[in-house]
Design a protein around this motif. Structure first.
Motif, mmCIF file in Angstrom:
data_model
loop_
_atom_site.group_PDB
_atom_site.id
_atom_site.type_symbol
_atom_site.label_atom_id
_atom_site.label_comp_id
_atom_site.label_asym_id
_atom_site.label_seq_id
_atom_site.Cartn_x
_atom_site.Cartn_y
_atom_site.Cartn_z
ATOM 1 N N ALA A 132 0.842 -1.193 0.000
ATOM 2 C CA ALA A 132 0.000 0.000 0.000
ATOM 3 C C ALA A 132 0.880 1.247 0.000
ATOM 4 O O ALA A 132 0.597 2.229 -0.688
ATOM 5 C CB ALA A 132 -0.917 -0.009 1.217
ATOM 6 N N LEU A 133 1.974 1.191 0.757
ATOM 7 C CA LEU A 133 2.883 2.329 0.790
ATOM 8 C C LEU A 133 3.536 2.531 -0.584
ATOM 9 O O LEU A 133 3.778 3.669 -0.995
ATOM 10 C CB LEU A 133 3.945 2.136 1.877
ATOM 11 N N TYR A 134 3.808 1.436 -1.276
ATOM 12 C CA TYR A 134 4.321 1.568 -2.643
ATOM 13 C C TYR A 134 3.305 2.326 -3.509
ATOM 14 O O TYR A 134 3.659 3.231 -4.256
ATOM 15 C CB TYR A 134 4.607 0.187 -3.264
ATOM 16 N N GLY A 135 2.041 1.913 -3.394
ATOM 17 C CA GLY A 135 0.996 2.580 -4.172
ATOM 18 C C GLY A 135 0.942 4.066 -3.860
ATOM 19 O O GLY A 135 0.877 4.907 -4.761
ATOM 20 N N TRP A 136 1.018 4.383 -2.580
ATOM 21 C CA TRP A 136 0.965 5.777 -2.151
ATOM 22 C C TRP A 136 2.146 6.557 -2.738
ATOM 23 O O TRP A 136 1.994 7.651 -3.273
ATOM 24 C CB TRP A 136 1.004 5.844 -0.619
ATOM 25 N N THR A 137 3.348 5.961 -2.640
ATOM 26 C CA THR A 137 4.559 6.640 -3.108
ATOM 27 C C THR A 137 4.517 6.878 -4.615
ATOM 28 O O THR A 137 4.871 7.960 -5.090
ATOM 29 C CB THR A 137 5.805 5.793 -2.762
ATOM 30 N N VAL A 138 4.064 5.866 -5.346
ATOM 31 C CA VAL A 138 3.994 6.019 -6.805
ATOM 32 C C VAL A 138 3.089 7.192 -7.159
ATOM 33 O O VAL A 138 3.439 8.042 -7.987
ATOM 34 C CB VAL A 138 3.479 4.709 -7.447
ATOM 35 N N GLU A 139 1.949 7.262 -6.504
ATOM 36 C CA GLU A 139 1.022 8.363 -6.806
ATOM 37 C C GLU A 139 1.660 9.695 -6.460
ATOM 38 O O GLU A 139 1.599 10.646 -7.234
ATOM 39 C CB GLU A 139 -0.276 8.173 -6.024
ATOM 40 N N ARG A 140 2.275 9.742 -5.298
ATOM 41 C CA ARG A 140 2.843 10.993 -4.797
ATOM 42 C C ARG A 140 3.968 11.500 -5.709
ATOM 43 O O ARG A 140 4.040 12.682 -6.018
ATOM 44 C CB ARG A 140 3.390 10.738 -3.378
ATOM 45 N N ILE A 141 4.834 10.568 -6.144
ATOM 46 C CA ILE A 141 6.001 10.978 -6.934
ATOM 47 C C ILE A 141 5.648 11.180 -8.406
ATOM 48 O O ILE A 141 5.981 12.200 -8.999
ATOM 49 C CB ILE A 141 7.120 9.912 -6.828
ATOM 50 N N ALA A 142 4.961 10.214 -8.985
ATOM 51 C CA ALA A 142 4.866 10.204 -10.443
ATOM 52 C C ALA A 142 3.562 10.767 -10.992
ATOM 53 O O ALA A 142 3.520 11.208 -12.130
ATOM 54 C CB ALA A 142 5.058 8.776 -10.956
ATOM 55 N N TYR A 143 2.498 10.737 -10.212
ATOM 56 C CA TYR A 143 1.215 11.154 -10.784
ATOM 57 C C TYR A 143 0.728 12.500 -10.273
ATOM 58 O O TYR A 143 0.201 13.307 -11.026
ATOM 59 C CB TYR A 143 0.123 10.104 -10.520
ATOM 60 N N ARG A 144 0.894 12.750 -8.963
ATOM 61 C CA ARG A 144 0.313 13.972 -8.427
ATOM 62 C C ARG A 144 0.843 15.239 -9.100
ATOM 63 O O ARG A 144 0.065 16.134 -9.409
ATOM 64 C CB ARG A 144 0.485 14.048 -6.907
ATOM 65 N N PRO A 145 2.162 15.321 -9.357
ATOM 66 C CA PRO A 145 2.632 16.548 -10.020
ATOM 67 C C PRO A 145 2.023 16.736 -11.403
ATOM 68 O O PRO A 145 2.053 17.830 -11.954
ATOM 69 C CB PRO A 145 4.149 16.340 -10.134
ATOM 70 N N LEU A 146 1.489 15.674 -11.976
ATOM 71 C CA LEU A 146 0.975 15.760 -13.347
ATOM 72 C C LEU A 146 -0.538 15.702 -13.391
ATOM 73 O O LEU A 146 -1.119 15.469 -14.443
ATOM 74 C CB LEU A 146 1.544 14.593 -14.166
ATOM 75 N N ARG A 147 -1.181 15.919 -12.242
ATOM 76 C CA ARG A 147 -2.613 15.663 -12.220
ATOM 77 C C ARG A 147 -3.385 16.553 -13.189
ATOM 78 O O ARG A 147 -4.303 16.111 -13.844
ATOM 79 C CB ARG A 147 -3.173 15.802 -10.815
ATOM 80 N N HIS A 148 -2.997 17.810 -13.285
ATOM 81 C CA HIS A 148 -3.760 18.682 -14.183
ATOM 82 C C HIS A 148 -2.983 18.970 -15.452
ATOM 83 O O HIS A 148 -3.192 19.964 -16.119
ATOM 84 C CB HIS A 148 -4.137 19.963 -13.462
ATOM 85 N N SER A 149 -2.092 18.057 -15.761
ATOM 86 C CA SER A 149 -1.265 18.248 -16.946
ATOM 87 C C SER A 149 -1.939 17.619 -18.157
ATOM 88 O O SER A 149 -3.083 17.182 -18.094
ATOM 89 C CB SER A 149 0.090 17.612 -16.694
#
Lengths: 278, 305, 445
Positions: free
Chosen positions: B81-98
């Motif tokens: 679950a922490l892996y899932g959280w980290t992936v979202e935080r690092i790779a997806y969140r900065p690009l959410r409105h991109s």
């Protein structure tokens, strides 16, 4: 040019989405070289009618007959999407402007001449090697685009991205783009929406001159009653998917059913109808 | 007939695993509208963590299998679950409105990162484990000597899946978090205006999806007795197929699609050819998308003009 | 936050700084803790199948500790950098004037790059390694330009582009080894076959959009690869096809034989001749791809592709047949992919399914997106950067894909719209002004 000469005859047009009847047995005519307005409160089914006419929806029932100047008749309900514009010569604009925002104003108008240019480019092969006939055709296309850019007052913005134009300019560019397809019938979905009074007046003028100079018949949906009253020759009023009145602008404006429909639906629009009376 | 019954059982077990992974895809797609390409690799990581924690527990001298399995399950779920959280935080969140392509490529990159991280960290070779749960029941002895069996592993896989699914359904339907998730799915701006912490809700979606994928990884380990760093890719595509088949965005659909894909794959292998089982699964994906783009339980999308 | 207190700016300074330091420290500690949990089992414990087949494990706590420490320090550095650079979004790191300057320089870069490329075999004649690398880069430039038609211009997301590369390679390999046809006859055939496959893929997926299209093309690519792996009688399965004939210069082989080019010219044979020849073949193919794409953009078909990317509904309202428009985009992209595949086969002399995995598709797509969707120069630069960067890690074989993945994520966060974020108009009245990529759509298909 008599009243009986219609370019578009809509006969008992119906459109259902599941259990919802958006348009129910609607019949009306749009006169040749006339401006016909389709009005009605929000949700009356006006845009659905447009989508049926322009091939985006396949109607559940009824017919739409388009009669060209040369006597050729086309059953619009049998054609779908791009063929409506290509073969039947019906062009349209959209309520929520659909330009190609990343392309320049000029490019937008070039795209509109796609089918003619495609032929001229020998389906790309002649164009790829720069055949003279293709170059001439491209020059003509640019001329036509220039003509329309001048016509709508956007010649100075020709090389600007369409997405960078002001709202009112985008509306006019969309009309110019539709006209570049050389339509027999131009369908405009709320062309005056979001325009100020001065821009609305300019729009009315533009539409009147399009009709006068190019012989294009116009069908428009509009909420701005001043535009409707000023330019339309014939008004069709819809409510809940059915026609509740039609006739000359003055007649319609005084029709108690129309006023009731607007009062029941939306107070402001009702006031707009009555104020244009004064 | 017996042979068919046996394949049916095998297919349902495999389908449960796909279904668990598919839920992660469908939840993320529903809420952020992107294919989480790294999700298959999250499943793989879950399998690895289950394997390692199992090894460690056994070497500590723990012998009670149910206790071991419970601990392994919880550890795998928590860490993955922490892996899932980290992936979202690092790779997806900065690009959410991109732009739409950016998160997709970022996700593909993340998928490479995870699978190669696991290759670098744990080596490229397949990791086998001896059967942990043994035994089973003979359901039926056929006339031709063919025996229909239901192994204990299969029972554990199905029961775990059912229990977790029930828990998860309750979570989405009844809790505050579930309500927030559904709200974000409908309209993130509106949800934020109404006081829903959108960032947190999206994070939690990834966390839950990853936890379920970890369960799938562990079940895979129990059932097949091996894990390797590359298993996430194919399993991921098949689980995504399951999500699409069931109707992307629909949670029961994901489970249903998972079962369908598991059955199709098993039956295809049993009656046609093992080599082409993946071709069959991918072909089904294409056929479904073409003829039933909204899947079995998805809502139809009306084109707005 | 100190802006409001004009009276005591000095007293306010220190607490703010201390507060900031505490914040950074807290964040770094949190990152380190997350790293500790993530890596605890995956790094801290190493498993391997022992001699008896039983799994054994050993601990690597020192590696774990150093990795967690690295995350801690890295996190502090990242936070400090972020505070120095201010809260400006990373996408605007390069100010617009500089970007415009770059666009202008871009007009000069392209010819300079072309001249340099033409001279590469002369400059690096002795360095075989660089020539090989240059050929590889050019192959990816060509693939990137080919995929750019589909993704960059038409806005159709294709994750299975490698399928056409494979079809081209196998078409050439099979035609050449079975029927003994020469490279120059097979090249167009390979292209045509690939584009037929492009149309075949295009037909069913016409109605699909966005992510669905992406996943179906991905599945298509995998199907092609799996069929190649399993259809052993035709393709040789995982063993691949070897002994693929080398290209000839209009029938003259580049071999030490008596009828070889060297013998005919009366010069001494040198194996580098063939490498140089291959270099110019792929350069020519890539330049043809580029020329055709640039011409197509200015033709109605190319404008229709771009219009399709911008707004499909509007295209239909203007009488554009979106079906054929999409199909031609797929077919054109596949055509170039097929050419590149045939070249790949003749260069390698050996092909196997391993060369046509999803990673290749992802790599080419990364080149296109990093290049800045639709920009020819950008794609070339991105291919150079990615393939060149990839080569830097050749020594660290097993870390290569890991680094590539990390690079992909970071590049997307740094420049979601790619290196060259401008679109050049295809026609103009007075002046061609670059259009900011913020306005350019990326298609829904």
């Amino acid at each position: 040019m008599s009243d009986t000469d219609s370019i578009l005859t809509v006969d008992r047009l119906s459109m259902r989405f599941g259990g919802i009847v958006a348009v129910n047995e609607l019949s009306f005519d749009a006169g040749r070289r006339r401006i016909t307005a389709l009005i009605g409160p929000n949700g009356a089914g006006k845009t659905t009618v447009f989508n049926c006419i322009t091939g985006f929806y396949k109607p559940t029932g009824g017919t739409m007959r388009l009669a060209h100047d040369n006597g050729r008749e086309i059953a619009l309900e049998r054609l779908n999407d791009f063929r409506i514009s290509k073969q039947a010569k019906v062009a349209r604009t959209f309520q929520n402007i659909r330009l190609f925002p990343g392309m320049t104003a000029l490019e937008n108008l070039m795209v509109a001449q796609h089918n003619a240019l495609m032929l001229a480019s020998g389906f790309t092969f002649l164009g790829l090697f720069g055949a003279p006939s293709w170059r001439a055709a491209e020059r003509r296309a640019i001329e036509r685009a220039t003509f329309w850019l001048k016509r709508v007052g956007l010649i100075d913005r020709a090389d600007d991205a369409a997405g960078n134009l002001a709202y009112g300019d985008q509306r006019r560019l969309e009309i110019a783009r539709a006209m570049c397809t050389e339509p027999a019938l131009l369908c405009l979905d709320e062309p005056a929406a979001g325009l100020n009074a001065r821009e609305s007046a300019a729009l009315s003028e533009l539409l009147l001159s399009i009709r006068a100079d190019h012989g294009t018949s116009i069908l428009l949906i509009e909420h701005d009653m001043s535009v409707v009253m000023e330019i339309s020759d014939h008004v069709v009023v819809m409510d809940y998917g059915v026609k509740i009145a039609e006739g000359a602008p003055q007649t319609v404006r005084d029709d108690p059913r129309v006023i009731a429909a607007y009062l029941g639906a939306d107070e402001q629009e009702a006031i707009a109808v009555m104020e244009s009376d004064a | 007939m017996d042979y068919f019954a046996q394949q049916l059982i095998n297919g349902l077990v495999l389908g449960s695993i796909y279904g668990l992974i598919a839920i992660g895809y469908t939840m993320v797609y529903g809420i952020v509208g992107m294919i989480n390409f790294a999700h298959g690799d999250i499943f793989m990581i879950g399998g690895f963590i289950a394997l390692i924690s199992f090894l460690v527990l056994v070497s500590f001298g723990l012998t009670a299998v149910p206790v071991i399995l419970l601990i392994v399950l919880l550890v795998a779920m928590a860490i993955t679950a922490l892996y899932g959280w980290t992936v979202e935080r690092i790779a997806y969140r900065p690009l959410r409105h991109s732009f739409r392509l950016a998160p997709m490529l970022s996700a593909i990159g993340m998928s490479f990162v995870l699978s190669n991280f696991s290759q670098v960290a744990q080596g490229a070779r397949v990791k086998p484990v001896p059967p942990i749960i043994t035994g089973g029941y003979t359901l039926h002895k056929g006339a031709g000597g063919f025996v229909v069996q239901l192994s204990n592993v299969q029972i554990v896989v199905v029961i775990t899946t059912v229990v977790l699914l029930a828990l998860f359904t309750w979570l989405v339907a009844r809790t505050r978090l579930g309500r927030d998730m559904r709200a974000c799915e409908q309209d993130q701006t509106m949800a934020a205006l109404l006081g829903v912490d959108v960032d947190r809700t999206i994070s939690m979606t990834f966390v839950i999806g990853a936890a379920l994928a970890a369960v799938a990884g562990m079940m895979y380990l129990l059932y097949y007795g091996l894990v390797d760093f590359y298993m996430g890719f194919v399993a991921g595509i098949k689980a995504f197929t399951a999500a699409v088949l069931g109707g992307i965005g629909s949670l029961p659909g994901a489970m249903l699609g998972g079962l369908a894909i598991g059955l199709i794959e098993t039956l295809w292998s049993a009656y046609f050819s093992v080599e082409y089982k993946d071709v069959a699964a991918f072909s089904i994906l294409i056929v479904v998308l073409i003829f039933m783009p909204t899947g079995l339980l998805g809502r139809p999308e009306v084109e707005k003009v | 936050m100190s802006g409001g207190r004009v009276t005591a700016p000095t007293t306010d300074h220190k607490p703010a700084r201390a507060h900031r330091a505490a914040f950074i420290l807290k964040k770094a500690l949190l990152s380190a803790f997350v790293a500790l949990v993530l890596f605890s089992l995956m790094i801290g414990i190493r498993t391997e199948a022992g001699p008896t087949g039983q799994l054994i494990y050993w601990t690597r706590f020192s590696e774990l500790a150093s990795l967690v420490g690295a995350v801690f320090i890295g996190s502090i550095i990242v936070e400090l950098m972020r505070q120095w650079l201010g809260p400006a979004p990373t996408a605007n790191l390069i100010p617009p004037p500089v970007q415009n300057g770059l666009a202008l320089a871009g007009r000069l870069i392209a010819p300079a790059l072309l001249i340099f490329t033409l001279l590469v075999p002369v400059i690096f004649y002795q360095q075989r390694y660089i020539l090989d690398l240059a050929i590889l880069v050019l192959t990816y430039v060509m693939l990137g330009w080919g995929l750019n038609v589909v993704v960059g211009l038409a806005g159709l997301l294709d994750l299975g582009y490698v399928a056409f590369y494979a079809v081209g390679a196998y078409s050439y390999a099979l035609l050449a080894t079975t029927f003994g046809l020469s490279f120059w006859i097979c090249l167009p055939l390979a292209g045509i076959l690939a584009s037929l496959w492009g149309v075949m893929l295009g037909f069913p997926v016409l109605r699909l959009r966005g992510d669905y299209l992406a996943i179906v093309t991905l599945a298509f690519g995998e199907i092609i690869r799996l069929v190649i792996v399993n259809w052993q009688s035709l393709t040789g399965g995982p063993n691949g096809i070897s002994g693929i004939p080398r290209p000839t210069l209009f029938g003259i082989p580049l071999t030490p034989a008596d009828d070889g080019l060297a013998a005919r010219l009366g010069i001494e044979f040198d194996p580098t001749h063939r490498i140089v020849f291959l270099f110019y073949v792929i350069l020519a193919l890539a330049l043809i791809t580029n020329w055709v794409t640039i011409r197509l953009r200015r033709l109605p078909i190319g404008r229709a592709w771009e219009a399709l990317r911008e707004d499909e509904v509007a295209c239909r309202a203007l009488g554009i047949n979106t079906t054929t428009t999409k199909l031609t985009a797929f077919a054109t992209g596949a055509l170039f992919g097929g050419f590149a595949g045939a070249f790949f086969a003749t260069r390698q002399g050996f092909i196997s399914p391993e060369s046509f995995t999803f990673q290749e598709s992802a790599l080419v797509l990364a080149i296109v997106v990093l290049g800045g969707m639709g920009s020819q120069l950008g794609v070339a630069l991105a291919a150079l950067a990615l393939i060149g960067g990839f080569e830097l890690f050749r020594g660290l074989e097993q870390y290569r894909m890991l680094v590539f993945g990390i690079a992909m994520v970071l590049l997307m966060i740094w420049r979601p719209r790619g290196l060259i974020g401008h679109r050049a108009p295809t026609v103009y009245l007075k002046r061609a002004e670059a259009i900011s990529s913020d306005l350019v759509k990326e298609g829904h298909g």
